[in-house]
Design a protein around this motif. Sequence first.
Motif, short mmCIF file in Angstrom:
data_model
loop_
_atom_site.label_atom_id
_atom_site.label_comp_id
_atom_site.label_asym_id
_atom_site.label_seq_id
_atom_site.Cartn_x
_atom_site.Cartn_y
_atom_site.Cartn_z
N ALA A 1 0.83 -1.20 0.00
CA ALA A 1 0.00 0.00 0.00
C ALA A 1 0.87 1.25 0.00
CB ALA A 1 -0.94 -0.01 1.20
N ALA A 2 1.95 1.25 0.77
CA ALA A 2 2.84 2.41 0.81
C ALA A 2 3.49 2.65 -0.56
CB ALA A 2 3.91 2.21 1.88
N ARG A 3 3.85 1.58 -1.23
CA ARG A 3 4.41 1.74 -2.59
C ARG A 3 3.33 2.25 -3.55
NH1 ARG A 3 6.87 -3.08 -1.14
NH2 ARG A 3 5.42 -4.30 -2.36
N PHE A 4 2.13 1.70 -3.44
CA PHE A 4 1.04 2.11 -4.32
C PHE A 4 0.72 3.60 -4.15
CE2 PHE A 4 -3.49 2.91 -5.00
CZ PHE A 4 -3.63 2.50 -6.32
N TYR A 5 0.58 4.03 -2.90
CA TYR A 5 0.22 5.42 -2.62
C TYR A 5 1.44 6.34 -2.62
CZ TYR A 5 -4.52 4.00 -1.33
OH TYR A 5 -5.80 3.51 -1.34
N ASP A 6 2.64 5.76 -2.68
CA ASP A 6 3.89 6.51 -2.66
C ASP A 6 3.96 7.41 -1.43
OD1 ASP A 6 6.41 7.32 -3.53
OD2 ASP A 6 5.61 8.94 -4.77
N LYS A 47 0.26 6.63 6.50
CA LYS A 47 -0.62 7.29 5.53
C LYS A 47 -1.21 6.28 4.55
CE LYS A 47 -0.75 11.09 2.20
NZ LYS A 47 -2.03 11.63 2.46
N ALA A 48 -0.44 5.26 4.20
CA ALA A 48 -0.93 4.22 3.28
C ALA A 48 -2.10 3.46 3.88
CB ALA A 48 0.21 3.27 2.92
#
Length: 84
Positions: free
Chosen positions: A19-24, A29-30
């Motif tokens: 999720a963190a990679r997806f939302y950058d 926050k992800a």
Amino acid sequence: MRIRTDGDYAHRMDAIERAARFYDCNKTKAVVSACDDVPHLIAAARQVLERDDLTHEQRQEIAETLSTRVTTFEIEQSVTVDRD
């Protein structure tokens, strides 16, 4: 809030990092972004599946495509016969 990611819960860290990679963004926050997005995405998927211009087969294919490990969309079709 704390999310256990040790032992049997190690898969949670993988999901949070994806999720963190997806939302950058960072992991906190992800998680919040995913929690905000999911209800809207589910509502949008239901709205698409209820469209009158789709065939049963199209709805079934869309439902299968949108289903995940956790959320499953199922399509039901009923037929009513009135006799006089």
